[in-house]
Write an enzyme that holds these catalytic residues in place. Structure first.
Site, PDB file in Angstrom:
ATOM      1  N   ALA A  74       0.749  -1.322  -0.007  1.00  0.00           N
ATOM      2  CA  ALA A  74      -0.073   0.057   0.035  1.00  0.00           C
ATOM      3  C   ALA A  74       0.777   1.169  -0.021  1.00  0.00           C
ATOM      4  O   ALA A  74       2.062   1.137   0.104  1.00  0.00           O
ATOM      5  CB  ALA A  74      -0.786   0.116   1.190  1.00  0.00           C
ATOM      6  N   LYS A  75       0.459   2.497  -0.275  1.00  0.00           N
ATOM      7  CA  LYS A  75       1.053   3.645   0.009  1.00  0.00           C
ATOM      8  C   LYS A  75       0.102   4.820  -0.008  1.00  0.00           C
ATOM      9  O   LYS A  75      -1.195   4.604  -0.277  1.00  0.00           O
ATOM     10  CB  LYS A  75       1.924   3.785  -1.296  1.00  0.00           C
ATOM     11  CG  LYS A  75       3.123   4.885  -1.346  1.00  0.00           C
ATOM     12  CD  LYS A  75       4.183   4.215  -0.468  1.00  0.00           C
ATOM     13  CE  LYS A  75       5.594   5.080  -0.412  1.00  0.00           C
ATOM     14  NZ  LYS A  75       6.649   4.318  -0.008  1.00  0.00           N
TER      15      LYS A  75
END
Ligand code: NAD
Length: 416
Positions: free
Chosen positions: A108-109
């Site tokens: 994720a980011k």
């Protein structure tokens, strides 16, 4: 084309090449390229400057790419240029990194399009807490665990942990990269650079490059660059050039890293380091040396300078410092590249260890963290190296193949 587009094109190129070699069906490719969830939020806060109050609305993002192998994991960036395209590409990269080192996380980011240096401490705190409140439904100890990235730091993680804990009970494991006093891990600060140095040494040894005979050049002297320099100097390598955003310094006889660190602590820059000669960042990359470590920016080695690189080994401490065309040029010239996917994965490994310690409520000492880090990095390197030899491909191709295969396999087993 701007740097961000070049990076997205570079990453897509490496992925497509791996998909082809793995002969993945197009529907599987589509699934692996798609985000599980893309969240966009508004983060309104009141800014007070010179007695003037004004409501500002910032855009916040969280891309949860894939969680077939475990909870989503990835950094949180505060930077004016943050946008969904960039966050999406970085979220994907996290999925491949966590798979490559075989830790039970996905990718994720997230981020906020804001210049954090334009905010005071109170405003940064309010922004971090608001972001956390709005993201609370999708993050969580076993769901999605953010960490610091560009423009964020352990303090931002402390505010987020506190905000989340107000409604969920004491939850240190909801973020990593926290201050040690709040469940942060010993060794986290130096983990990425330490890992870069460990892998550089491992690959250099395979290439019969001994520390005593090897000259090292490092671009970037921040967290990653400085700890890489310390790690390599401790192993006996001669670091002949270093740089930061203001330019570089060189000394063919070797730079004392201790002296450079003390000088930067006092002066804020390497420029003017006693006993060194100045050199531009562009010329530094082209210096005759055995090991080159780009540890600053993306797209640093491009078609324009790839043919001038003289190193025998390039270790990608930064994310995507080599464009895919430059990568081909280096390969044709017989220059070995340790890809970012493997080289800078020490940071997420240390984050994983922090999460494990938080869940167990049992902190480890620094030696334990770094010993486990070395051991996992060595495993990942050996797996990449064996595959590369078996298939007669480079380390980057092998790293992508291994990572994609693991994620695809998990997706198939779960039956998404
Ligand atoms: P940092 O901000 O601590 O340091 C960056 C360094 O690069 C500084 O010395 C800065 O002066 C220098 N720099 C900036 N612009 C430059 C330019 N134009 N030319 C030369 N030097 C320049 O950042 P960091 O945490 O060390 O991260 C460096 C790179 O490593 C980034 O690409 C980051 O995404 C990547 N990375 C970091 C981590 C981590 O744990 N910190 C983990 C994985 C990847």
């Amino acid at each position: 084309m701007d740097k961000k587009c070049i990076c997205q094109e570079t990453q897509r190129h490496f992925l497509d090449r791996a998909f082809e070699r793995l002969k993945l069906k197009s529907e599987h490719r589509q699934l692996l390229l798609s985000s599980f969830r893309e969240t966009r939020i508004t983060v309104p806060i009141t800014l007070r400057h010179n007695g003037d109050e004004k409501l500002h609305t910032f855009q916040g993002y969280r891309v949860q790419h894939n969680h077939a192998r475990g909870p989503f994991k990835g950094g949180l960036r505060f930077h004016p240029d943050v946008n969904m395209g960039e966050i999406r590409a970085l979220a994907q990269l996290m999925t491949w990194k966590t798979a490559l080192v075989d830790i039970p996380f996905g990718g994720a980011k997230g981020g906020i399009a804001v210049d954090p240096t334009a905010l005071n401490e109170i405003e940064r705190e309010e922004l971090s807490r608001r972001f956390c409140q709005k993201m609370a439904p999708i993050i969580g100890v076993h769901d999605d665990i953010p960490a610091p990235d560009i423009g964020t730091n352990p303090q931002v993680m402390a505010w987020m942990m506190d905000e989340y804990s107000k409604t969920h009970g004491f939850r240190t494991a909801v973020v990593t990269g926290k201050p040690i006093e709040l469940g942060g891990s010993a060794g986290r600060l130096e983990a990425t650079g330490y890992g870069v140095a460990h892998l550089a040494h491992k690959v250099a040894t395979e290439m019969a490059l001994s520390p005593e005979q090897s000259r090292v050049v490092i671009q970037g002297f921040g967290n990653v660059g400085s700890h890489t320099a310390i790690g390599l100097a401790n192993k006996g390598y001669r670091v002949i050039a270093l740089s930061d955003v203001n330019g570089g310094v060189m000394n063919e006889a070797g730079i004392s890293i201790e002296q450079a660190l003390a000088y930067v602590a006092e002066n804020g820059t390497l420029t003017g380091l006693p006993g060194s000669a100045p050199i531009s960042n562009a010329d530094l990359l082209e210096l005759p040396c055995e090991i080159l470590v780009p540890a600053a920016l993306e797209a640093t080695i491009t078609c324009d300078n790839a043919d001038a690189i003289q190193a025998r080994l390039v270790v990608e401490a930064a994310n995507m410092p080599i464009t895919h065309r430059a990568d081909d040029q280096l390969k044709q010239r017989g220059i070995t590249v340790v890809p970012d996917l493997l080289a800078n994965v020490g940071g997420v490994l240390a984050s994983y260890y922090e999460w494990v310690q938080n869940l167990q409520q049992f902190p480890w000492d620094r030696e334990t963290v770094l010993r486990r880090l070395e051991s996992r990095l060595s495993h990942a390197h050996d797996a990449v190296s064996i595959l590369a030899q078996e298939r007669e491909i480079d380390m980057r191709c092998a790293a992508y193949e291994l990572a994609i295969r693991r994620v695809d396999h998990a997706v198939q087993l779960r039956g998404f």
